[in-house]
Scaffold this active site. Sequence first.
Site, PDB file in Angstrom:
ATOM      1  N   ASN A 107       0.846  -1.192   0.000  1.00 38.04           N
ATOM      2  CA  ASN A 107       0.000   0.000   0.000  1.00 38.04           C
ATOM      3  C   ASN A 107       0.887   1.250   0.000  1.00 38.04           C
ATOM      4  O   ASN A 107       0.524   2.286  -0.533  1.00 38.04           O
ATOM      5  CB  ASN A 107      -0.898   0.013   1.238  1.00 38.04           C
ATOM      6  CG  ASN A 107      -1.656   1.319   1.375  1.00 38.04           C
ATOM      7  OD1 ASN A 107      -2.551   1.600   0.596  1.00 38.04           O
ATOM      8  ND2 ASN A 107      -1.243   2.151   2.328  1.00 38.04           N
ATOM      9  N   HIS A 108       2.063   1.087   0.617  1.00 35.76           N
ATOM     10  CA  HIS A 108       2.952   2.235   0.785  1.00 35.76           C
ATOM     11  C   HIS A 108       4.392   1.760   0.817  1.00 35.76           C
ATOM     12  O   HIS A 108       4.657   0.559   0.920  1.00 35.76           O
ATOM     13  CB  HIS A 108       2.624   2.966   2.095  1.00 35.76           C
ATOM     14  CG  HIS A 108       2.501   2.020   3.263  1.00 35.76           C
ATOM     15  ND1 HIS A 108       1.291   1.530   3.702  1.00 35.76           N
ATOM     16  CD2 HIS A 108       3.432   1.431   4.049  1.00 35.76           C
ATOM     17  CE1 HIS A 108       1.472   0.702   4.708  1.00 35.76           C
ATOM     18  NE2 HIS A 108       2.778   0.613   4.942  1.00 35.76           N
ATOM     19  N   ASP A 175       1.636   6.525   0.277  1.00 30.04           N
ATOM     20  CA  ASP A 175       0.915   5.482  -0.458  1.00 30.04           C
ATOM     21  C   ASP A 175       1.436   5.373  -1.890  1.00 30.04           C
ATOM     22  O   ASP A 175       1.593   6.392  -2.582  1.00 30.04           O
ATOM     23  CB  ASP A 175      -0.585   5.824  -0.538  1.00 30.04           C
ATOM     24  CG  ASP A 175      -1.345   5.385   0.697  1.00 30.04           C
ATOM     25  OD1 ASP A 175      -0.741   5.400   1.787  1.00 30.04           O
ATOM     26  OD2 ASP A 175      -2.534   5.052   0.574  1.00 30.04           O
ATOM     27  N   ASP A 205      -1.022  -6.907   3.426  1.00 30.28           N
ATOM     28  CA  ASP A 205      -1.226  -5.863   4.404  1.00 30.28           C
ATOM     29  C   ASP A 205      -2.295  -4.883   3.914  1.00 30.28           C
ATOM     30  O   ASP A 205      -2.277  -4.466   2.754  1.00 30.28           O
ATOM     31  CB  ASP A 205       0.117  -5.127   4.558  1.00 30.28           C
ATOM     32  CG  ASP A 205       0.168  -4.216   5.746  1.00 30.28           C
ATOM     33  OD1 ASP A 205      -0.089  -4.693   6.850  1.00 30.28           O
ATOM     34  OD2 ASP A 205       0.480  -3.023   5.560  1.00 30.28           O
ATOM     35  N   LEU A 210      -5.174  -0.503   0.163  1.00 24.06           N
ATOM     36  CA  LEU A 210      -4.410  -0.703  -1.059  1.00 24.06           C
ATOM     37  C   LEU A 210      -5.271  -0.396  -2.279  1.00 24.06           C
ATOM     38  O   LEU A 210      -4.812   0.222  -3.234  1.00 24.06           O
ATOM     39  CB  LEU A 210      -3.932  -2.168  -1.104  1.00 24.06           C
ATOM     40  CG  LEU A 210      -3.203  -2.647  -2.346  1.00 24.06           C
ATOM     41  CD1 LEU A 210      -1.903  -1.887  -2.523  1.00 24.06           C
ATOM     42  CD2 LEU A 210      -2.916  -4.151  -2.254  1.00 24.06           C
ATOM     43  N   GLU A 212      -8.778   0.901  -2.270  1.00 22.14           N
ATOM     44  CA  GLU A 212      -9.864   1.885  -2.384  1.00 22.14           C
ATOM     45  C   GLU A 212     -10.067   2.817  -1.194  1.00 22.14           C
ATOM     46  O   GLU A 212     -11.161   3.315  -0.997  1.00 22.14           O
ATOM     47  CB  GLU A 212     -11.182   1.176  -2.688  1.00 22.14           C
ATOM     48  CG  GLU A 212     -11.550   0.108  -1.671  1.00 22.14           C
ATOM     49  CD  GLU A 212     -12.749  -0.723  -2.126  1.00 22.14           C
ATOM     50  OE1 GLU A 212     -13.376  -0.357  -3.115  1.00 22.14           O
ATOM     51  OE2 GLU A 212     -13.027  -1.726  -1.467  1.00 22.14           O
ATOM     52  N   GLU A 244      -5.566  -9.012   4.994  1.00 26.32           N
ATOM     53  CA  GLU A 244      -5.981  -8.221   6.165  1.00 26.32           C
ATOM     54  C   GLU A 244      -7.104  -7.302   5.703  1.00 26.32           C
ATOM     55  O   GLU A 244      -6.854  -6.238   5.135  1.00 26.32           O
ATOM     56  CB  GLU A 244      -4.799  -7.399   6.707  1.00 26.32           C
ATOM     57  CG  GLU A 244      -5.166  -6.647   7.975  1.00 26.32           C
ATOM     58  CD  GLU A 244      -4.206  -5.513   8.331  1.00 26.32           C
ATOM     59  OE1 GLU A 244      -4.230  -5.084   9.484  1.00 26.32           O
ATOM     60  OE2 GLU A 244      -3.458  -5.037   7.456  1.00 26.32           O
ATOM     61  N   HIS A 311      -0.374  -9.311  15.826  1.00 26.74           N
ATOM     62  CA  HIS A 311       0.785  -8.480  16.169  1.00 26.74           C
ATOM     63  C   HIS A 311       0.400  -7.016  16.391  1.00 26.74           C
ATOM     64  O   HIS A 311       1.223  -6.222  16.818  1.00 26.74           O
ATOM     65  CB  HIS A 311       1.810  -8.574  15.048  1.00 26.74           C
ATOM     66  CG  HIS A 311       1.275  -8.019  13.754  1.00 26.74           C
ATOM     67  ND1 HIS A 311       0.259  -8.633  13.050  1.00 26.74           N
ATOM     68  CD2 HIS A 311       1.576  -6.896  13.065  1.00 26.74           C
ATOM     69  CE1 HIS A 311      -0.026  -7.915  11.978  1.00 26.74           C
ATOM     70  NE2 HIS A 311       0.762  -6.852  11.958  1.00 26.74           N
ATOM     71  N   ASP A 312      -0.824  -6.632  16.029  1.00 23.51           N
ATOM     72  CA  ASP A 312      -1.235  -5.237  16.167  1.00 23.51           C
ATOM     73  C   ASP A 312      -1.981  -5.040  17.482  1.00 23.51           C
ATOM     74  O   ASP A 312      -2.005  -5.923  18.327  1.00 23.51           O
ATOM     75  CB  ASP A 312      -2.131  -4.855  14.989  1.00 23.51           C
ATOM     76  CG  ASP A 312      -1.320  -4.567  13.729  1.00 23.51           C
ATOM     77  OD1 ASP A 312      -0.200  -4.032  13.867  1.00 23.51           O
ATOM     78  OD2 ASP A 312      -1.796  -4.891  12.629  1.00 23.51           O
TER      79      ASP A 312
END
Length: 553
Positions: A107-108, A175, A205, A210, A212, A244, A311-312
């Site tokens: 995404n970035h 992004d 991820d 990613l 929209e 995710e 993990h988050d």
Amino acid sequence: MRLTYTSDVWWKNAVVYCLDVETFKDGNGDGVGDFRGLTQQIDYLAGLGVTCLWLMPFFPTPNRDDGYDITDFYSIDPRLGTLGDFVEFMRTAHDRGMRVIADLVVNHTSDQHPWFKESRKSKSSPLRDWYVWSDKPEPDDPSKVVFPDKEDSLWEWDNRSKQYYLHSFYKHQPDLNVANPEVRDEITRILGFWMELGLSGFRVDAVPFLIENVDPKLPDPHEFLQDMRAFMTRRKGGSILLGEVNVPYEDLVAYFGDGLGDQVTMCFDFISMQRAWLSLARQNAGPLADALRERPEPPKDCQWAMFLRNHDELTLDKLTDEERQEVFDAFGPEKDMQIFGRGLRRRLPTMLGGDLRRVKMAYSLLFSLPGTPVIFYGEEIGMGENLDEEGRLAVRVPMQWTRDGGFSPAEPVREVPEGSFAPERVNVADQKRDTASLLRWFQLLIERYRECPELAWGTYTVLDAGHHAVFAHRCDADGATVVVAHNLCDTAVDAELELAGLEGQQLTDLLVDGTLDVSADAKVKLPLEPHGCRWLRASPPEIAPEDAGVMSQ
Ligand code: GLC
């Protein structure tokens, strides 16, 4: 059911283990985990019964988002080893029968990535369109700011090139512009590169971001996911995307590829995870039962990925404010345990007050729920968090191998917890020697989960158990049935199940010794201890239970 399916469509009842190379095992004594250290522990993971490892990002990074800020997609963070070490690790994992997937964070990039450095040089840079630039961005929708503790906008002004750039996450993570075909080609090259080195797929991820987040970034966002999946299947049949995608069920089915199942192979079930926590907090099966009753059927060969902790932050964003507060009150009442106003930065055993019976029941529930279980390293020994570490890093503490830690001979990259969850009390070595340990319990659950493919493959039905604290369900596949019941409360309970079609059959307990008879009118009384759990296989009395299971077709 036919077991050959479970090797072709391997992800459908895999046991996925997520780890960060950085915090798993240090192999060269510098305090940072690495591929050499991880490779040395491969038999531990194989012995646990893991079938698929998910590696968190291991690429070069300035490490401002624990590796989710990448500066080179084709290489290894030098602190973690070399490409050579990676290939040796892959070979060893495959030798032990384990597949490996890795985070795909596209995404970035990091703002230190050479692409972004080039892009921001000027409006006429050849890589300008690799990122999303705007003279006057749309006003921010504050609900879309993911990390409200650090950011208040999705756009950042770039003084040098005099435009704003989009960053769905931290401002140091610009992004990528996936509307640009060159960027999409590059993403495909990244997939191809790592698949050539043996990966069986990717944990994608932040999928909705990613494709929209801010307007649809693409005319047909889902076409991009279809293209990725088609490319992977051409290169390597049986490779997967694990997405995710934390969106409501009704929006989520589109990510599988409505009916066709040609996009994301597996999606994390964030909804039932949050409802499971609400159920645990209330000691009432209702919220979880409702979630699983509402949950749409994924397309054929797609699957739900089940988890209780990752993990988050333990996100509770899909609960109502009141429900979230109930979970906070029960499992993370102090401000320091909460994060982003929506989640908790604690691990499961501390949330459950270190009550081993309850912890064991929670994981029994996880492994029995319809889907593919995903566990986060250290869950199998009941590791706690270290709230002194910043933000989400609290749960990403070094793996606890021995009483003195055993992660590294040097000062570790992150501090281990103190007190009742310190390595002295919670470690692999001790639990290996203790048959009543959580580690041994995980081994048993994993073994049974693999022997009961009906749980993941079958048609599931949430049962009315006659008591609010009991979550019970059955899974049926090809004439075989597994019945499961969990007591979420701390008093003994007798559940009463009605098992249509199993009249006069026997239920054999798969976790402890014993059988129960289903009456001629399909009823069975099921005693459950406080936080008790039972997995039962049905069989006609004249047939051995195992023959009613994996051998029937
Ligand atoms: C995902 C990851 C998280 C990361 C973020 C930005 O949500 O799970 O750890 O910070 O994406 O890449």
